[in-house]
Scaffold this motif. Structure first.
Motif, PDB file in Angstrom:
ATOM      1  N   GLU A  89       8.850  13.282  -3.703  1.00 32.12           N
ATOM      2  CA  GLU A  89      10.041  13.467  -3.597  1.00 32.12           C
ATOM      3  C   GLU A  89      10.721  12.055  -3.727  1.00 32.12           C
ATOM      4  N   ALA A  90      12.151  12.072  -4.262  1.00 35.68           N
ATOM      5  CA  ALA A  90      12.740  10.711  -4.293  1.00 35.68           C
ATOM      6  C   ALA A  90      13.016  10.181  -2.958  1.00 35.68           C
ATOM      7  N   TYR A  91      13.071  10.738  -1.965  1.00 38.96           N
ATOM      8  CA  TYR A  91      13.242  10.351  -0.635  1.00 38.96           C
ATOM      9  C   TYR A  91      12.473   9.241  -0.199  1.00 38.96           C
ATOM     10  N   GLN A  92      11.014   9.628  -0.627  1.00 44.24           N
ATOM     11  CA  GLN A  92      10.010   8.779  -0.444  1.00 44.24           C
ATOM     12  C   GLN A  92      10.089   7.294  -0.960  1.00 44.24           C
ATOM     13  N   TYR A  93      10.986   7.170  -2.017  1.00 49.36           N
ATOM     14  CA  TYR A  93      10.982   5.918  -2.630  1.00 49.36           C
ATOM     15  C   TYR A  93      11.862   5.175  -1.822  1.00 49.36           C
ATOM     16  N   TRP A  94      12.830   5.885  -1.220  1.00 52.16           N
ATOM     17  CA  TRP A  94      13.706   5.137  -0.167  1.00 52.16           C
ATOM     18  C   TRP A  94      12.910   4.596   0.881  1.00 52.16           C
ATOM     19  N   LEU A  95      12.088   5.421   1.402  1.00 52.87           N
ATOM     20  CA  LEU A  95      11.137   4.822   2.448  1.00 52.87           C
ATOM     21  C   LEU A  95      10.251   3.549   2.206  1.00 52.87           C
ATOM     22  N   VAL A  96       9.898   3.720   0.900  1.00 60.34           N
ATOM     23  CA  VAL A  96       9.374   2.342   0.354  1.00 60.34           C
ATOM     24  C   VAL A  96      10.072   1.302   0.278  1.00 60.34           C
ATOM     25  N   PHE A  97      11.271   1.475  -0.072  1.00 59.61           N
ATOM     26  CA  PHE A  97      12.407   0.269  -0.336  1.00 59.61           C
ATOM     27  C   PHE A  97      12.495  -0.161   1.128  1.00 59.61           C
ATOM     28  N   SER A 125       1.035  -1.195   0.118  1.00 54.04           N
ATOM     29  CA  SER A 125       0.162  -0.006  -0.066  1.00 54.04           C
ATOM     30  C   SER A 125       0.829   1.315   0.030  1.00 54.04           C
ATOM     31  N   PHE A 126       1.899   1.119   0.813  1.00 54.32           N
ATOM     32  CA  PHE A 126       3.011   2.234   0.587  1.00 54.32           C
ATOM     33  C   PHE A 126       3.512   2.320  -0.650  1.00 54.32           C
ATOM     34  N   LEU A 127       4.138   1.394  -1.400  1.00 58.08           N
ATOM     35  CA  LEU A 127       4.333   1.551  -2.622  1.00 58.08           C
ATOM     36  C   LEU A 127       3.224   2.149  -3.620  1.00 58.08           C
ATOM     37  N   SER A 128       2.381   1.231  -3.502  1.00 61.20           N
ATOM     38  CA  SER A 128       1.320   1.749  -4.613  1.00 61.20           C
ATOM     39  C   SER A 128       0.775   3.260  -4.407  1.00 61.20           C
ATOM     40  N   SER A 129       0.724   3.734  -3.298  1.00 63.16           N
ATOM     41  CA  SER A 129       0.283   4.931  -2.884  1.00 63.16           C
ATOM     42  C   SER A 129       1.079   6.030  -3.391  1.00 63.16           C
ATOM     43  N   LEU A 130       2.301   5.693  -3.308  1.00 63.57           N
ATOM     44  CA  LEU A 130       3.451   6.572  -4.101  1.00 63.57           C
ATOM     45  C   LEU A 130       3.390   6.665  -5.397  1.00 63.57           C
ATOM     46  N   ILE A 131       3.393   5.498  -6.132  1.00 61.46           N
ATOM     47  CA  ILE A 131       3.121   5.371  -7.542  1.00 61.46           C
ATOM     48  C   ILE A 131       2.107   6.189  -7.977  1.00 61.46           C
ATOM     49  N   LEU A 132       0.888   5.985  -7.425  1.00 62.91           N
ATOM     50  CA  LEU A 132      -0.336   6.432  -7.968  1.00 62.91           C
ATOM     51  C   LEU A 132      -0.109   8.054  -7.544  1.00 62.91           C
ATOM     52  N   LEU A 177       1.543   9.291 -10.099  1.00 57.33           N
ATOM     53  CA  LEU A 177       0.650   9.332 -11.479  1.00 57.33           C
ATOM     54  C   LEU A 177      -0.396  10.476 -11.359  1.00 57.33           C
ATOM     55  N   PHE A 178      -1.065  10.664 -10.362  1.00 54.48           N
ATOM     56  CA  PHE A 178      -1.880  11.579 -10.375  1.00 54.48           C
ATOM     57  C   PHE A 178      -1.196  12.938 -10.354  1.00 54.48           C
ATOM     58  N   PHE A 179      -0.405  13.302  -9.705  1.00 56.03           N
ATOM     59  CA  PHE A 179       0.401  14.575 -10.044  1.00 56.03           C
ATOM     60  C   PHE A 179       0.718  14.719 -11.195  1.00 56.03           C
ATOM     61  N   LYS A 180       1.037  13.770 -12.084  1.00 57.75           N
ATOM     62  CA  LYS A 180       1.823  14.025 -13.214  1.00 57.75           C
ATOM     63  C   LYS A 180       0.662  14.322 -14.426  1.00 57.75           C
ATOM     64  N   THR A 181      -0.297  13.503 -14.258  1.00 58.51           N
ATOM     65  CA  THR A 181      -1.507  13.934 -15.059  1.00 58.51           C
ATOM     66  C   THR A 181      -2.246  15.221 -14.806  1.00 58.51           C
ATOM     67  N   TYR A 182      -2.195  15.403 -13.497  1.00 56.60           N
ATOM     68  CA  TYR A 182      -2.580  16.734 -13.149  1.00 56.60           C
ATOM     69  C   TYR A 182      -2.123  18.041 -13.780  1.00 56.60           C
ATOM     70  N   SER A 183      -0.509  17.758 -13.643  1.00 56.13           N
ATOM     71  CA  SER A 183       0.468  18.788 -14.020  1.00 56.13           C
ATOM     72  C   SER A 183       0.198  18.938 -15.654  1.00 56.13           C
ATOM     73  N   GLN A 184      -0.015  17.753 -16.136  1.00 58.70           N
ATOM     74  CA  GLN A 184      -0.196  17.938 -17.714  1.00 58.70           C
ATOM     75  C   GLN A 184      -1.246  18.578 -18.029  1.00 58.70           C
ATOM     76  N   LEU A 185      -2.380  18.418 -17.207  1.00 55.38           N
ATOM     77  CA  LEU A 185      -3.662  19.225 -17.543  1.00 55.38           C
ATOM     78  C   LEU A 185      -3.702  20.582 -17.184  1.00 55.38           C
ATOM     79  N   GLU A 186      -3.000  20.929 -16.051  1.00 54.71           N
ATOM     80  CA  GLU A 186      -3.015  22.250 -15.496  1.00 54.71           C
ATOM     81  C   GLU A 186      -1.666  23.092 -15.778  1.00 54.71           C
ATOM     82  N   THR A 187      -0.832  22.441 -16.512  1.00 58.89           N
ATOM     83  CA  THR A 187       0.493  22.865 -16.740  1.00 58.89           C
ATOM     84  C   THR A 187       1.250  23.693 -15.156  1.00 58.89           C
TER      85      THR A 187
END
Ligand code: ATP
Ligand code: MG
Lengths: 230, 203
Positions: B70-78, B44-51, B54-64
């Motif tokens: 943050e990268a360190y969050q992936y370390w936490l998942v690890f 749940s930790f891993l997928s919440s980060l991935i999603l 994903l949500f941010f990127k989609t939003y960013s594309q729509l709203e520029t």
């Protein structure tokens, strides 16, 4: 390929190294057991009964000497053949029943048929039939903890019979049972020996069990002390 | 010759192992729950980060605008994944220890080393996969809750369903595989038990 002698032990040795000391659990046992015979292994605690049970059943390896089952030295068997021997040829019965707790009586008895490659439905049918024959037809769906000690031992015996073995090995099968229940189990085993011609080898302290047998092997300090006709 | 060999073979299929594995899981539910939740938590930790990403990127594309994880969050998942693996290994070792007697019994009725091994690995993969599924669902919800404030909760409808499914399959498989890896050593230990040793032991 039918020998009159089903089990043959030659100069069987099983030593345990405990630091500097060597424990001679079995120290040169020679023995022949005939097909259909009922043999009791008797002796004081520590005399080597369980050790002998394990070696005959291929559960342990001797330090020296050989065990022949139907003329085959079981030391020569590979892992597959040994598993096959345990699965098809020998039925094991223990003092502590050793049933799988998560499985029902029916599933416990059917388990050896799974390893024997018998289709599931057929295995379950066979298990039911055997359970009925040991008087547990109304306990098929009970788990071991929902059964009395005597009933659990009956399930264990039924499981030992699942693949129609030629040999039944029992290590103190009445050791955890009260007098009457023990007596019933002895009658059951004795009956299987007589009616099905199963070779029965039982380690026991139980006088009634000894009395029923064809031959009594007295063990002491890992050696055969004397042999008596029952 | 080969027919003789056929006759002298014991059999135990993956299907048999699955059936027995499910029995164990059902009837030792508490231990199963611990394993499954440990995997579910990590996933749940891993997928919440991935999603979230994903949500941010989609939003960013729509709203520029530009939002990202943050990268360190992936370390936490690890770290969470490692902790979960260690936890499963430990729980499986205890399960092996508890089942000494049963392993010995199985060997008495014809089980080979590889059958015992298969039994434990099938059980842990079932746990891993179900933990993965639960974890992913929790992860999606968590991501939605944390990003929804900024991006609006309808963001989930704006990302392609195939991407969500892709991560579902991916992280679930990952959970299953990690659970199996964590159980390799305990399962190997169990399979190598000699029947006499296993049977002598009483809990
Ligand atoms: N794994 C082992 N390591 C060392 N010594 C052992 C081991 N197993 C058995 N022994 C020794 O071998 C001897 C025979 O033991 P065994 O268990 O065969 O006796 P037994 O006749 O079955 O006794 P009981 O009636 O108490 O069951 C004993 O002295 C025992 O201490
Ligand atoms: Mg003994």
């Amino acid at each position: 390929m039918s020998y009159d002698t089903i089990i043959e032990l030659r100069k069987l040795l099983r030593h345990y190294q405990m630091g500097d000391e060597t424990v001679k659990a079995l120290d040169g046992v020679d023995l022949e057991i005939k097909r259909g015979e009922y043999v009791s292994l008797v002796g004081p605690s520590g005399s080597g009964k369980t050790t002998l049970f394990n070696l005959i059943g291929g559960l342990d390896k001797p330090t020296n000497g050989s065990v022949f089952i139907d003329g085959v030295d079981i030391a020569q068997l590979d892992a597959y053949e040994l598993a096959w021997l345990r699965c098809r040829k020998i039925g094991y019965i223990f003092q502590t029943f050793n049933l799988i707790q998560v499985l029902t009586a029916l599933e416990n008895v059917a388990l050896p048929t799974v390893f024997a490659g018998i289709p599931r439905e057929e295995g379950l049918k066979k298990a039911e039939k055997i359970l009925k024959s040991v008087g547990l037809g109304d306990r098929l769906q009970h788990r071991p903890l929902e059964l009395s000690a005597g009933q659990q031992q009956r399930v264990a015996i039924a499981r030992a019979l699942a693949n129609d073995p030629a040999i039944l090995l029992a290590d103190e099968p009445t050791g955890n049972l009260d007098l009457n229940t023990g007596m019933e189990i002895i009658d059951l085993l004795h009956g299987l020996n007589k009616t099905r011609g199963l070779t029965l080898v039982a380690a026991t302290h139980d006088l009634k069990m000894i009395k029923a047998s064809d031959r009594i092997i007295w063990l002491r300090d890992g050696q055969v002390e004397k042999v008596e006709r029952g | 010759m080969s027919s003789v060999e056929e006759v002298h073979r014991v059999t135990f299929t993956v299907r048999d192992a699955i059936r027995l594995g499910i029995d164990y899981i059902k009837r030792r539910f508490q231990r199963t729950i611990i394993n499954v939740s440990s995997i579910a938590l990590a996933n749940s930790f891993l997928s919440s980060l991935i999603l979230t990403d994903l949500f941010f990127k989609t939003y960013s594309q729509l709203e520029t605008t530009s939002l990202s994880v943050e990268a360190y969050q992936y370390w936490l998942v690890f770290v969470a994944l490692i902790v979960s693996i260690v936890g499963i290994t430990n729980a499986m070792l205890i399960a092996v220890y508890e089942r000494y007697n049963e392993i010995g019994t199985m060997k008495c009725i014809g089980a080979l080393d590889q059958h015992i091994m298969m039994l434990f690995l099938v059980e842990s993969s079932i746990q891993g996969l179900s933990g993965g599924v639960i974890g992913y669902i929790l992860g999606v919800l968590a991501a939605l809750v944390s990003t929804g404030m900024t991006t609006g909760f309808d963001i989930i409808l704006k990302v392609p369903i195939s991407t969500i499914l892709f991560y579902f399959v991916g992280t679930t498989l990952l959970s299953g595989i990690l659970s199996v890896i964590a159980s390799l050593y305990p399962a190997w230990r169990a399979s190598k038990l000699r029947p006499v040793e296993a049977l002598r032991y009483e809990l």
